[in-house]
Design an enzyme around this catalytic site. Structure first.
Site, PDB file in Angstrom:
ATOM      1  N   GLY A   1      -0.806   4.944  10.771  1.00 45.42           N
ATOM      2  CA  GLY A   1       0.305   5.309   9.902  1.00 45.42           C
ATOM      3  C   GLY A   1       0.948   4.115   9.203  1.00 45.42           C
ATOM      4  O   GLY A   1       0.613   2.957   9.470  1.00 45.42           O
ATOM      5  N   HIS A   2       1.892   4.409   8.325  1.00 40.27           N
ATOM      6  CA  HIS A   2       2.542   3.353   7.556  1.00 40.27           C
ATOM      7  C   HIS A   2       3.330   2.388   8.446  1.00 40.27           C
ATOM      8  O   HIS A   2       3.959   2.795   9.401  1.00 40.27           O
ATOM      9  CB  HIS A   2       3.415   3.892   6.427  1.00 40.27           C
ATOM     10  CG  HIS A   2       4.343   5.000   6.774  1.00 40.27           C
ATOM     11  ND1 HIS A   2       4.928   5.781   5.814  1.00 40.27           N
ATOM     12  CD2 HIS A   2       4.781   5.486   7.946  1.00 40.27           C
ATOM     13  CE1 HIS A   2       5.701   6.668   6.385  1.00 40.27           C
ATOM     14  NE2 HIS A   2       5.619   6.518   7.677  1.00 40.27           N
ATOM     15  N   ASN A   3       3.254   1.121   8.091  1.00 38.95           N
ATOM     16  CA  ASN A   3       4.029   0.059   8.750  1.00 38.95           C
ATOM     17  C   ASN A   3       3.619  -0.221  10.191  1.00 38.95           C
ATOM     18  O   ASN A   3       4.341  -0.893  10.930  1.00 38.95           O
ATOM     19  CB  ASN A   3       5.530   0.362   8.680  1.00 38.95           C
ATOM     20  CG  ASN A   3       6.033   0.368   7.241  1.00 38.95           C
ATOM     21  OD1 ASN A   3       6.108   1.413   6.597  1.00 38.95           O
ATOM     22  ND2 ASN A   3       6.293  -0.812   6.727  1.00 38.95           N
TER      23      ASN A   3
ATOM     24  N   GLN B   1       6.167   5.273  -1.387  1.00 42.34           N
ATOM     25  CA  GLN B   1       5.539   4.402  -0.394  1.00 42.34           C
ATOM     26  C   GLN B   1       5.093   3.143  -1.133  1.00 42.34           C
ATOM     27  O   GLN B   1       4.042   3.121  -1.754  1.00 42.34           O
ATOM     28  CB  GLN B   1       4.358   5.114   0.259  1.00 42.34           C
ATOM     29  CG  GLN B   1       4.747   6.445   0.910  1.00 42.34           C
ATOM     30  CD  GLN B   1       5.539   6.271   2.202  1.00 42.34           C
ATOM     31  OE1 GLN B   1       5.051   5.651   3.143  1.00 42.34           O
ATOM     32  NE2 GLN B   1       6.753   6.793   2.247  1.00 42.34           N
TER      33      GLN B   1
END
Lengths: 347, 347, 347
Positions: free
Chosen positions: A250-252, A209
């Site tokens: 969450g990511h992005n 990540q």
């Protein structure tokens, strides 16, 4: 009765004239009268300023002991004798401004606690307060006038804009943050996202990540909330966006300006929110969806498809608010026991 | 097999007579027999005390290798040969008391770790244990016999009653807490609530949050749970109220005595709970509602209107438990595929 | 554009030949061509490796500026001129492996920070990194090559296997953990479970929680997640099981191998999960249930009864996914307003 001075020593006192100016309120008389604090309508005394907004506060307004009340035009006649009207368009907003006169956000007490651990090449702006046990990593840049609370952790390379606050135990990693950003107690920003791929044999292989978190000016993150960094590319919270406690991002994920995310909401990876999206408590948004400007998501809703701008959705799976309430009411009628003891059936 | 002595060294051993006395149980014989610990019915050996409650434990009871079993009157005949009956009205409660004989809550090891950071005018009661990195602010008052765990933070002016425990990384700010209060790991008490007003231009203006948190005697807060302080006035958790992990309590919430709030529940601002309210996991309560004494809220319920005392509610939006289950069952029947392949329709 | 080198300095560069070998991919030519990093398909430049999987990435694939792309057999024809195909069966998995070439999980920087507090009888393996303020209790055993992050706490007697990582503010108590275990920021392992019995007078009496937590090799726990220790007996997470952020795991839960628990899920006490169970975000599992191997639980589902192996369930209360979706669609049709203005009724 105002705030407990042990915890919240008040500035002031102030004249009603000064109060009216801060509030943008109109004052018919008594500009020289002095008040010493703010309090809720039901608890305020003759030295306090309170506010009333909406019809449900009318009984409390008529009975208040407050010295002065911020209220909308037309309600002045409801005030008890001796209570001064401060007339304005948005009484609660005016109250926020008056309350901030008495209780401004605490300024940093400049200095670095001897137990703080600061990398030699980190830069700390003028007038910062760095608390006991705070950890600031290599190459980090802290702007002027920040407060880094007890045991807060700023990771290597992070940038934090002027006037920002990290409260106790907050952590910020792989993050570039604007000015006036607030991370409340235990907030976690820049964690490794939940990214892995599973082999046919069932082994989960982590996808590195390697993205960042970008926080716009004025972003606030609630206590114990989590904002994962991007997998590749960035997680972005737009300027003025506020997260309540225990929220998961969450990511992005990318949000526009001024979004409001209430407690315990979960937003899965790669979701895009427009400006001024409001998500009520415990709602969840599935991954890779887009919610347009001004979308409002009801409490506990489960959003499973993208939502066009300006739409209100509720339910799990979420659908437009009006249709949902109609269906629920219909179901309740249908399922209610009938006179003949048969449940359900044709009306 | 009892508890791992690495983590839980047992007091004792004790005679069954002493056990019976602690448990309030009746013992027909073997008062001098010695036992060394407690264990679940299925894992207990001949030196352990176990308990059995309810019919579903009957098979395990008949097969147990325990030396003695706490059980309700009438079940003695189910015991294997050589296993001693300890007869009592509430076997699980009796077990809790017996287990506490062997495993009392760890007492403080008096002393202040040299890395703790304690304000010069804070007062620390006799016999307190203050762990590594603990931070205690100006004017804080810690009662006698408390444990302040590693890196726990007690804010300026806070009061903590006798025999209380803050575990690792817990934080307490703007808070007055009674005796025997427990904040588990990472619990956050006294945070700034989610209070702001939005201008017509979309800017969120913080309303200063100048209230406190009041925790009654015996309140326990789960790991990583959050209790916001009042906006003006207090957030209050009544005596004996227990919060599980990851619970969110908004500003100005007030609970009565002995409420039970299970993991991941969210309670929005200004909610009032009566005494002995039970809210099951992941449920949410909307702001400004009142739940009367003894209300029980089902797991994942979404309570959107006030609930009278003594009522059980479930569902999201929540409605009375019986009606909800009837509606769900009806819906399943209606929606099930029919013999003719048509779904839905008249029964 | 690849990863920000401030936060993620890349290893390499590598030849496409080396990349193909790490990925298990087939390469038709250009084995000597050099690449310097990984990036998402839409952001990659000519020195980056990207991947494409699934039809929805086709437009991005045709437009990519990446130097090389990992893709499934048959898609090579979609690549722009000059972009090299790396053909493999699971492109995302291959990408994870290639990305780990450039960005391996950071190795420990061996050494113990002078502010760490380590019990004299704790054992720390070779090559460990122990960060500022880390606390390691009496008798704890840390395997070789571990990273104990800033302010992380390892309780007395805990065992942590080789190559494990505790990130900032994580806590581990009463726990035996295998190799390559990861606790992310603020994760709480080994807390006291929510175990008590209520007397007839309404007093909650704690049942001493004297069990442990057992974490298998490769278990990962998300930021601010909580795993309670057993009440008596153990809480067990099987090898390779991964928890996302803000997850709650109650006492005596047991999971098999490779389970995936998404953010904000709650698992009540004594639940048993088989191998490779997947629970999507915000779902809840009631106590004492069994979910068989390969069960998949939908987001926000509320599982109220045991689920046989291989079954997908959704909804709250949860029921089989197909039936649930049929019922929801049916309800929407039934409740929709009709041409005659009557709502509901026979189709």
């Amino acid at each position: 009765m105002g705030a407990d001075p042990r915890f919240f020593p008040a500035q002031g006192p102030f004249s009603l004239g000064a109060i009216a100016e801060a509030a943008g309120a109109r004052l018919a008389a008594d500009a020289a009268r002095i008040v010493t604090g703010v309090a809720p309508l039901g608890h305020a005394g003759p030295d306090d300023v309170a506010y009333a907004e909406g019809r449900r506060n009318l009984p409390a307004l008529r009975a208040t002991r407050a010295g002065a009340v911020l209220l909308a035009p037309g309600s002045e006649g409801e005030l008890p004798e001796g209570c001064v009207a401060l007339v304005c368009d948005q009484p609660q907003l005016a109250f926020a401004r008056v309350a901030a006169l008495f209780h401004p956000r605490p300024a940093p007490v400049p200095g670095i606690h001897p137990t703080a651990v600061i990398a030699t090449d980190a830069s700390i702006g003028a007038g910062c307060e760095v608390g006991p046990g705070a950890v600031i990593g290599a190459g980090a840049e802290i702007g002027p006038g920040c407060i880094i609370g007890p045991h807060a952790v700023v990771g290597p390379g992070c940038v934090l804009g002027a006037g920002s606050v990290l409260r106790a135990h907050a952590s910020m990693l792989h993050c570039l943050a604007g000015a006036a950003v607030v991370l409340n107690e235990g907030a976690r920003v820049g964690n490794e996202g939940f990214g892995f791929v599973t082999t046919k044999a069932g082994q989960h292989v982590t996808v590195p990540q390697v993205g960042r978190v970008i926080l716009g000016d004025g972003v606030e993150i609630g206590a114990n909330s989590c904002v994962d960094r991007g997998a590749g590319g960035d997680t972005v919270l737009g300027p003025g966006t506020r997260l309540d406690n225990l929220v998961q991002v969450g990511h992005n994920v990318r949000t526009g300006r001024g979004c409001v995310i209430v407690a315990q909401v979960g937003i899965a990876g790669s979701v895009e929110l427009g400006d001024f999206v409001v998500i009520a408590g415990q709602a969840g948004i599935a991954g890779h969806l887009t919610l347009g400007d001004g979308v409002r998501v009801g409490a506990q809703a489960g959003v499973a498809s993208s939502v066009p701008a300006g739409t209100d959705v509720v339910g799990s799976p979420a659908w437009p608010a009006k249709e949902f309430m109609r269906a629920i009411m219909w179901l309740r009628r249908q399922a209610a026991p009938k006179g003949n003891g048969k449940s359900g059936g044709t009306p």
